[in-house]
Design a protein around this motif. Structure first.
Motif, PDB file in Angstrom:
ATOM      1  N   GLU A  37       0.944  -1.265   0.034  1.00  0.00           N
ATOM      2  CA  GLU A  37       0.141  -0.060  -0.066  1.00  0.00           C
ATOM      3  C   GLU A  37       0.903   1.223   0.057  1.00  0.00           C
ATOM      4  OE1 GLU A  37      -3.260   2.488   0.116  1.00  0.00           O
ATOM      5  OE2 GLU A  37      -3.059   0.568  -0.381  1.00  0.00           O
ATOM      6  N   ASN A  38       0.544   2.137  -0.952  1.00  0.00           N
ATOM      7  CA  ASN A  38       1.135   3.514  -0.730  1.00  0.00           C
ATOM      8  C   ASN A  38       0.612   4.422   0.159  1.00  0.00           C
ATOM      9  OD1 ASN A  38       2.190   5.855  -1.463  1.00  0.00           O
ATOM     10  ND2 ASN A  38       1.942   5.919  -3.607  1.00  0.00           N
ATOM     11  N   VAL A  39       1.058   4.389   1.531  1.00  0.00           N
ATOM     12  CA  VAL A  39       0.665   4.917   2.633  1.00  0.00           C
ATOM     13  C   VAL A  39       0.271   6.512   2.369  1.00  0.00           C
ATOM     14  CG1 VAL A  39       0.790   5.227   4.906  1.00  0.00           C
ATOM     15  CG2 VAL A  39       1.506   3.339   3.876  1.00  0.00           C
ATOM     16  N   ALA A  40       1.436   7.079   2.120  1.00  0.00           N
ATOM     17  CA  ALA A  40       1.186   8.736   1.868  1.00  0.00           C
ATOM     18  C   ALA A  40       2.823   9.176   1.350  1.00  0.00           C
ATOM     19  CB  ALA A  40       0.859   9.407   3.290  1.00  0.00           C
ATOM     20  N   SER A  41       2.638  10.183   0.692  1.00  0.00           N
ATOM     21  CA  SER A  41       3.894  10.966   0.454  1.00  0.00           C
ATOM     22  C   SER A  41       5.030  10.223   0.133  1.00  0.00           C
ATOM     23  CB  SER A  41       4.023  11.900   1.437  1.00  0.00           C
ATOM     24  OG  SER A  41       3.031  12.864   1.779  1.00  0.00           O
ATOM     25  N   GLY A  42       4.742   9.099  -0.667  1.00  0.00           N
ATOM     26  CA  GLY A  42       5.892   8.255  -0.923  1.00  0.00           C
ATOM     27  C   GLY A  42       6.184   6.828  -0.083  1.00  0.00           C
ATOM     28  N   TYR A  43       5.611   6.958   1.408  1.00  0.00           N
ATOM     29  CA  TYR A  43       5.936   5.803   1.914  1.00  0.00           C
ATOM     30  C   TYR A  43       4.762   4.746   1.626  1.00  0.00           C
ATOM     31  CZ  TYR A  43       8.467   8.544   5.410  1.00  0.00           C
ATOM     32  OH  TYR A  43       9.441   9.355   5.873  1.00  0.00           O
ATOM     33  N   ILE A  44       5.477   3.600   1.712  1.00  0.00           N
ATOM     34  CA  ILE A  44       4.918   2.330   1.065  1.00  0.00           C
ATOM     35  C   ILE A  44       5.203   1.103   1.903  1.00  0.00           C
ATOM     36  CG2 ILE A  44       4.536   0.850  -0.712  1.00  0.00           C
ATOM     37  CD1 ILE A  44       5.883   2.860  -2.561  1.00  0.00           C
ATOM     38  N   SER A  45       4.064   0.516   2.294  1.00  0.00           N
ATOM     39  CA  SER A  45       3.866  -0.547   3.121  1.00  0.00           C
ATOM     40  C   SER A  45       3.917  -1.844   2.397  1.00  0.00           C
ATOM     41  CB  SER A  45       3.114  -0.727   4.350  1.00  0.00           C
ATOM     42  OG  SER A  45       3.237   0.284   5.015  1.00  0.00           O
ATOM     43  N   VAL A  46       4.682  -2.996   2.806  1.00  0.00           N
ATOM     44  CA  VAL A  46       4.567  -4.511   2.101  1.00  0.00           C
ATOM     45  C   VAL A  46       4.176  -5.395   3.326  1.00  0.00           C
ATOM     46  CG1 VAL A  46       7.042  -4.734   2.406  1.00  0.00           C
ATOM     47  CG2 VAL A  46       5.700  -6.103   0.666  1.00  0.00           C
ATOM     48  N   LEU A  47       3.238  -6.000   3.035  1.00  0.00           N
ATOM     49  CA  LEU A  47       2.651  -7.297   4.211  1.00  0.00           C
ATOM     50  C   LEU A  47       2.915  -8.503   3.689  1.00  0.00           C
ATOM     51  CD1 LEU A  47       0.547  -4.735   3.559  1.00  0.00           C
ATOM     52  CD2 LEU A  47      -0.691  -5.913   5.202  1.00  0.00           C
ATOM     53  N   VAL A  48       3.255  -9.388   4.535  1.00  0.00           N
ATOM     54  CA  VAL A  48       3.552 -11.020   4.306  1.00  0.00           C
ATOM     55  C   VAL A  48       3.057 -11.643   5.325  1.00  0.00           C
ATOM     56  CG1 VAL A  48       5.699 -10.496   2.907  1.00  0.00           C
ATOM     57  CG2 VAL A  48       5.951 -11.110   5.382  1.00  0.00           C
ATOM     58  N   ARG A  49       2.650 -13.053   5.186  1.00  0.00           N
ATOM     59  CA  ARG A  49       1.886 -13.774   6.217  1.00  0.00           C
ATOM     60  C   ARG A  49       2.652 -14.912   6.123  1.00  0.00           C
ATOM     61  NH1 ARG A  49      -4.254 -13.687   5.115  1.00  0.00           N
ATOM     62  NH2 ARG A  49      -3.450 -13.925   3.097  1.00  0.00           N
ATOM     63  N   GLY A  50       2.696 -15.748   7.295  1.00  0.00           N
ATOM     64  CA  GLY A  50       3.299 -17.015   7.363  1.00  0.00           C
ATOM     65  C   GLY A  50       3.456 -17.502   9.133  1.00  0.00           C
ATOM     66  N   ASP A  51       4.408 -18.348   9.235  1.00  0.00           N
ATOM     67  CA  ASP A  51       4.436 -18.632  10.674  1.00  0.00           C
ATOM     68  C   ASP A  51       5.003 -17.558  11.371  1.00  0.00           C
ATOM     69  OD1 ASP A  51       7.010 -19.421  10.785  1.00  0.00           O
ATOM     70  OD2 ASP A  51       6.486 -21.362   9.930  1.00  0.00           O
ATOM     71  N   VAL A  52       5.345 -17.543  12.557  1.00  0.00           N
ATOM     72  CA  VAL A  52       6.022 -16.476  13.480  1.00  0.00           C
ATOM     73  C   VAL A  52       7.520 -16.164  13.056  1.00  0.00           C
ATOM     74  CG1 VAL A  52       6.616 -15.725  15.737  1.00  0.00           C
ATOM     75  CG2 VAL A  52       4.226 -16.392  15.134  1.00  0.00           C
ATOM     76  N   GLY A  53       8.194 -17.610  13.104  1.00  0.00           N
ATOM     77  CA  GLY A  53       9.536 -17.498  12.840  1.00  0.00           C
ATOM     78  C   GLY A  53       9.705 -17.295  11.578  1.00  0.00           C
ATOM     79  N   ALA A  54       8.879 -17.610  10.531  1.00  0.00           N
ATOM     80  CA  ALA A  54       9.352 -17.269   9.077  1.00  0.00           C
ATOM     81  C   ALA A  54       9.002 -15.642   8.753  1.00  0.00           C
ATOM     82  CB  ALA A  54       8.454 -17.917   7.968  1.00  0.00           C
ATOM     83  N   CYS A  55       7.902 -15.116   9.685  1.00  0.00           N
ATOM     84  CA  CYS A  55       7.571 -13.814   9.412  1.00  0.00           C
ATOM     85  C   CYS A  55       8.855 -12.890   9.987  1.00  0.00           C
ATOM     86  CB  CYS A  55       6.256 -13.331   9.824  1.00  0.00           C
ATOM     87  SG  CYS A  55       5.019 -13.918   9.011  1.00  0.00           S
ATOM     88  N   LYS A  56       9.257 -13.210  11.338  1.00  0.00           N
ATOM     89  CA  LYS A  56      10.378 -12.541  11.752  1.00  0.00           C
ATOM     90  C   LYS A  56      11.573 -12.447  11.232  1.00  0.00           C
ATOM     91  CE  LYS A  56       9.112 -13.168  16.541  1.00  0.00           C
ATOM     92  NZ  LYS A  56       9.469 -13.748  17.763  1.00  0.00           N
ATOM     93  N   ALA A  57      11.806 -13.928  10.291  1.00  0.00           N
ATOM     94  CA  ALA A  57      13.340 -13.914   9.535  1.00  0.00           C
ATOM     95  C   ALA A  57      13.003 -13.055   8.242  1.00  0.00           C
ATOM     96  CB  ALA A  57      13.313 -15.399   9.200  1.00  0.00           C
ATOM     97  N   ALA A  58      11.455 -12.858   7.767  1.00  0.00           N
ATOM     98  CA  ALA A  58      11.512 -12.421   6.358  1.00  0.00           C
ATOM     99  C   ALA A  58      11.517 -10.584   6.778  1.00  0.00           C
ATOM    100  CB  ALA A  58       9.952 -12.499   6.066  1.00  0.00           C
ATOM    101  N   VAL A  59      11.016 -10.279   8.003  1.00  0.00           N
ATOM    102  CA  VAL A  59      11.282  -8.804   8.282  1.00  0.00           C
ATOM    103  C   VAL A  59      12.633  -8.378   8.440  1.00  0.00           C
ATOM    104  CG1 VAL A  59      10.599  -7.035   9.827  1.00  0.00           C
ATOM    105  CG2 VAL A  59       8.553  -8.686   9.048  1.00  0.00           C
TER     106      VAL A  59
END
Length: 100
Positions: A37-59
């Protein structure tokens, strides 16, 4: 959304950095790219989903990828057990919603 699937989110400035983060996140762990999502003024968020360990490693990997490019991450978070009502918000950012 399964109540027990974690969410990983990164917000930074600019599409190039978000694409680099998303690529690194998906390569680093077994996560599903939900969308962006293009949040505002060029700031963009990206979202992923998975198990807790995978999300921590991904982030962690996504944050490092942005920093390695010389930019900053505005914010990042892993929500280990999101409430099922968050699905109402997540659907708005889903790539499936953008490209039905």
């Amino acid at each position: 959304m399964s109540r027990y699937k974690a969410l990983g989110l990164i917000e930074t400035f600019g599409i190039v950095y978000v694409l680099e983060a998303a690529d690194a996140m998906c390569k680093a762990a077994d996560v599903e790219l939900i969308g962006f999502e293009n949040v505002a003024s060029g700031y963009i968020s990206v979202l992923v989903r998975g198990d807790v360990g995978a999300c921590k490693a991904a982030v962690e990997t996504g944050v490092k990828a942005v920093e390695d490019m010389g930019s900053e991450v505005y914010s990042s978070v892993v929500i280990a057990s999101p409430h099922e009502d968050l699905d109402k918000i997540i659907k708005r950012y889903s790539l499936e919603t953008l490209n039905p």
